[in-house]
Structures are given as structure tokens and as C-alpha cells.
Scaffold this active site. Structure first.
Site, PDB file in Angstrom:
ATOM      1  N   TRP A 104       0.819  -1.225   0.000  1.00 25.91           N
ATOM      2  CA  TRP A 104       0.000   0.000   0.000  1.00 25.91           C
ATOM      3  C   TRP A 104       0.839   1.256   0.000  1.00 25.91           C
ATOM      4  O   TRP A 104       0.471   2.261  -0.621  1.00 25.91           O
ATOM      5  CB  TRP A 104      -0.997  -0.021   1.160  1.00 25.91           C
ATOM      6  CG  TRP A 104      -2.019  -1.102   0.986  1.00 25.91           C
ATOM      7  CD1 TRP A 104      -2.196  -2.199   1.782  1.00 25.91           C
ATOM      8  CD2 TRP A 104      -2.984  -1.233  -0.082  1.00 25.91           C
ATOM      9  NE1 TRP A 104      -3.198  -2.985   1.279  1.00 25.91           N
ATOM     10  CE2 TRP A 104      -3.703  -2.420   0.149  1.00 25.91           C
ATOM     11  CE3 TRP A 104      -3.300  -0.457  -1.187  1.00 25.91           C
ATOM     12  CZ2 TRP A 104      -4.726  -2.860  -0.702  1.00 25.91           C
ATOM     13  CZ3 TRP A 104      -4.315  -0.880  -2.047  1.00 25.91           C
ATOM     14  CH2 TRP A 104      -5.019  -2.074  -1.790  1.00 25.91           C
ATOM     15  N   ASP A 173      -1.835   6.030   6.915  1.00 23.48           N
ATOM     16  CA  ASP A 173      -2.891   5.169   6.379  1.00 23.48           C
ATOM     17  C   ASP A 173      -3.186   4.133   7.468  1.00 23.48           C
ATOM     18  O   ASP A 173      -2.361   3.290   7.769  1.00 23.48           O
ATOM     19  CB  ASP A 173      -2.378   4.497   5.096  1.00 23.48           C
ATOM     20  CG  ASP A 173      -3.365   3.480   4.524  1.00 23.48           C
ATOM     21  OD1 ASP A 173      -4.457   3.296   5.103  1.00 23.48           O
ATOM     22  OD2 ASP A 173      -3.040   2.876   3.480  1.00 23.48           O
ATOM     23  N   LYS A 197     -12.676  -2.366   6.673  1.00 19.72           N
ATOM     24  CA  LYS A 197     -11.958  -3.381   7.439  1.00 19.72           C
ATOM     25  C   LYS A 197     -12.423  -3.423   8.887  1.00 19.72           C
ATOM     26  O   LYS A 197     -12.777  -4.466   9.375  1.00 19.72           O
ATOM     27  CB  LYS A 197     -10.455  -3.152   7.346  1.00 19.72           C
ATOM     28  CG  LYS A 197      -9.894  -3.720   6.047  1.00 19.72           C
ATOM     29  CD  LYS A 197      -9.156  -2.743   5.208  1.00 19.72           C
ATOM     30  CE  LYS A 197      -8.839  -3.328   3.842  1.00 19.72           C
ATOM     31  NZ  LYS A 197      -8.017  -2.431   3.051  1.00 19.72           N
TER      32      LYS A 197
HETATM   33  C1  PLP Z   1      -7.378  -2.028   1.985  1.00 20.74           C
HETATM   34  C2  PLP Z   1      -6.287  -1.047   2.123  1.00 20.74           C
HETATM   35  C3  PLP Z   1      -6.112  -0.003   1.204  1.00 20.74           C
HETATM   36  C4  PLP Z   1      -6.993   0.162  -0.027  1.00 20.74           C
HETATM   37  O1  PLP Z   1      -8.217   0.635   0.354  1.00 20.74           O
HETATM   38  P1  PLP Z   1      -9.356   1.116  -0.684  1.00 20.74           P
HETATM   39  O2  PLP Z   1     -10.384   1.643   0.250  1.00 20.74           O
HETATM   40  O3  PLP Z   1      -9.781  -0.092  -1.448  1.00 20.74           O
HETATM   41  O4  PLP Z   1      -8.769   2.149  -1.571  1.00 20.74           O
HETATM   42  C5  PLP Z   1      -5.102   0.906   1.431  1.00 20.74           C
HETATM   43  N1  PLP Z   1      -4.289   0.792   2.504  1.00 20.74           N
HETATM   44  C6  PLP Z   1      -4.412  -0.206   3.395  1.00 20.74           C
HETATM   45  C7  PLP Z   1      -3.488  -0.297   4.551  1.00 20.74           C
HETATM   46  C8  PLP Z   1      -5.412  -1.155   3.230  1.00 20.74           C
HETATM   47  O5  PLP Z   1      -5.549  -2.152   4.117  1.00 20.74           O
END
Ligand code: PLP
Length: 365
Positions: A104, A173, A197
């Protein structure tokens, strides 16, 4: 567990608390005698305004978010933030600092490179992303426009236990461990995560941003892309994902009933420890990650990684687990192996069922 539901180890969208789903079901056609579904209600109605306020207040309470931070309900997921952050805060000739720890951050880096230049304060790629850096291993750029890290690497299965302190505005993030434990919001200038999540359904992104940092963003981009537009309009610059926000509110209420983030962290530690212990005690399961970096949210492991038929055994493991109602254990397509995602809402019974299954599978050979 009722309703014919199975244990869902999916990395996201992921399992939601069952009591939340039950409330959604009960209120689907008529929300609190309003005569309509939440989904059919104006986002500027009194009813929905109350929902928005309550959800924000709960988020603030659970994470102890200070008043000089804005809480934003946005769309587009984490990937949208990867793009929006550099267009707001980076420009040609300026630098963004990245703690590069996996799949990511790689995506975030490549978006930032479209706008300005990037420096890797830490590069985990050389060591296969199996270990997160300690504070002294990160070489910050003192005059960077901002610095960026990912708190929990969903795919590789690593998680910061403590956050480093950066000399420039730190952005995180937190898509896959948001609200799974307490942390100090004040360490960060901006935090974001997709809801799918730990917090609710997909389609909603929760952003926590320091107001004076938001004001540093450029005004030379379309209004919609500026964080300040969403701050000044209270997340209603345009129509927000109302049903997803409502669901997040229910998830946060559920979190509060569980005793808040400190209790949640304890439960998450217990759940993860059960699987890591099962791995450590076995002859066939291996966790490739540094013990100090292992995630409480996504437990990544392999079966006999050195055997020529390792992949075949793992496929058989996934297929047999599926038959026992243990779903979603295949690792991410980018790295293979196995992965059990056990976010807040994932019940301890499911973790026990997985550990039993792992022992049984090993014994049977
Ligand atoms: C799932 C995830 C993403 C991507 O998320 P989207 O909402 O599909 O853009 C980005 N960073 C992390 C750490 C993730 O777990």
C-alpha cells in the site's frame, strides 16, 4: 452464530458485528418511525444530521480526538487519499517522505511521484517487508512537506507497535487497524482509512485532519479535491455515503459497549496470540515475519515454505478450511501464502475454530 453465517477471515470488506447487522435489518424499511429507510432520507434532514453528529462525537470520544482536528466522512477509499494528499500538500520541487513498508505504501508513493518528488525515509523492500523499522532506522528529510506511513500492512502482516515521531507533518494510512487500539492522534497531522476493514461497509473513508494542516493545502486545485471544502461543509459538500455513515455509527456504539479501544486492544492481542502460538508450536506452519513487527489484525503464515509442493498444500488447506466454514484464508494475490484477518468484529470462537483446524490439518498430514 446464527443465520447460517460462517467464520469470515476476509481482509476487507470484512466481518461486521452481528448485533449491528441485526439493527440494520430491523430498521431497513422504517427508521425509528420516520416512515422511511435511512437510505431514502435526505442527507440534510434533521434525522440524518443527528446521525452524523452522533457518529462524529463517538469517534472523537473513542479516540480522544482533540478539537483542533476535523473528522471527515469521505468517499473513494484509501486509494483516493493516496492521490488527494499529494495534490493538496505536495508540489513540484517539494518532497514527501515515505516509510515504505509494503504494497500500500508503494501505491501511495507512485501517486505522490506524479506530483512532486519522494524520498524513502525507510525502504523495507530490500528485506522483503518482513520487519518494520525502529525509530533510529528511519532517516527523515527535515524539510519534507510531509511524511507518510502505514500503521498496519494488511498484505504483508506487519504493524507498528509504537509510532515514530517525525520532524514534519506525519500522515498515516490506518485502513486496517483504525479503532483497533488507542493511540495518540496528536502525533499525526492527517489520518485516513477506508471503513471496510474495521469500521463498517465499503464506500466510506474516515479522515482525521489537523485543521491548520488542512489550511496549508493549495487552493489551485478543483474545490472538490481540497480538504478544506469538506471541512467547511461538515462532510456535506456533496451527498456523503449516508447508509455507510449510519452503519459506522452503529459499529462505534458497539465498540463503546465492548469497553472502548483499550479493551478492544486486549481482545485483539488475545486473538492474535492464539494463532501465532499455534504457528510457533507446529512443525509445518511458519510466520515469515519479525516477531516484534507481527500484526494483530492480519496473521500471515505459510505451510512448509521450503517444500516443493508448498503451494499445493496451502491450496488444500484453504479448500478444507472452507468446508469447515472457515472462509477467506488465502493470502493476497501479490504474495501468496495464507492470511487470517481478525479485525475487531471477528469473534474469538472463530479464532479457536481456526486453531483447532490448523492442529487437525497438521496431524492428518
Ligand atoms: C485495503 C487497504 C487499502 C486500499 O483501500 P481502498 O479503500 O480499497 O482504496 C489501502 N491501505 C491499506 C493499509 C489497506 O488495508
Amino acid at each position: 452464530m446464527g443465520y447460517g453465517r460462517i467464520h469470515n477471515f476476509s481482509a476487507g470488506p470484512a466481518a461486521l458485528p452481528e448485533p449491528v447487522l441485526e439493527v440494520l435489518r430491523d430498521e431497513m424499511l422504517n427508521y425509528k418511525n420516520s416512515g422511511m429507510s435511512i437510505m431514502e432520507m435526505s442527507h440534510r434532514s434533521k434525522e440524518f444530521s443527528k446521525i452524523l453528529e452522533k457518529t462524529e462525537a463517538l469517534a472523537r470520544k473513542l479516540l480522544a480526538i482533540p478539537d483542533d482536528y476535523a473528522v471527515l466522512f469521505m468517499q473513494g477509499g484509501a486509494s483516493h487519499q493516496f492521490a488527494m494528499i499529494p495534490v493538496n500538500f505536495l508540489s513540484e520541487g517539494k518532497k514527501a517522505d515515505f516509510v515504505h513498508t509494503g504494497y500500500w505504501t508503494k501505491k501511495a508513493i507512485s501517486e505522490a511521484k506524479k506530483v512532486g518528488s519522494v524520498s524513502l525515509a525507510f525502504d523495507g523492500e530490500k528485506s522483503g517487508f518482513v520487519k518494520l523499522p525502529g525509530a533510529t532506522e528511519i532517516k527523515w528529510t527535515p524539510d519534507a512537506a510531509y511524511s507518510f506511513l502505514c500503521s498496519n500492512n494488511t498484505i504483508y502482516g506487519t504493524q507498528f507497535k509504537q509510532f515514530p515521531t517525525a520532524p514534519t507533518p506525519l500522515i498515516a494510512d490506518m485502513s486496517s487497524d483504525y479503532f483497533s487500539r488507542p493511540f495518540d492522534v496528536k502525533k499525526f497531522s492527517l489520518i485516513f482509512g477506508g471503513a471496510q476493514k474495521n469500521l463498517g461497509p465499503s464506500g466510506l473513508t474516515l479522515v482525521i485532519a489537523k485543521k491548520d494542516f488542512v489550511e496549508k493545502g493549495t487552493e489551485k486545485i478543483p474545490v472538490f479535491f481540497q480538504y478544506r471544502s469538506h471541512v467547511s461543509e461538515g462532510s456535506r459538500y456533496n451527498t456523503p455515503p449516508t447508509f455507510a455513515i449510519y452503519t459506522m455509527g452503529l459499529v462505534l456504539e458497539w465498540l463503546e459497549r465492548q469497553g472502548g479501544l483499550a479493551s478492544m486492544e486486549k481482545r485483539n492481542q488475545e486473538k492474535a496470540a492464539m494463532i501465532y502460538d499455534t504457528i510457533e508450536r507446529s512443525q509445518i506452519y511458519k510466520c515469515p515475519l519479525d516477531p516484534g513487527s507481527r500484526s494483530l489484525m492480519n496473521v500471515v503464515f505459510k505451510i512448509k515454505p521450503d517444500a516443493p509442493d508448498s503451494e499445493k498444500i496451502e491450496d488444500r488447506f484453504v479448500a478444507e478450511a472452507e468446508k469447515k466454514g472457515l472462509s477467506g484464508l488465502k493470502g493476497h494475490r501479490a504474495i501468496g501464502g495464507l492470511r487470517a484477518s481478525i479485525y475487531n468484529a471477528f469473534p474469538i470462537e472463530g479464532v479457536k475454530a481456526l486453531c483447532d483446524f490448523m492442529r487437525e490439518f497438521e496431524k492428518k498430514g
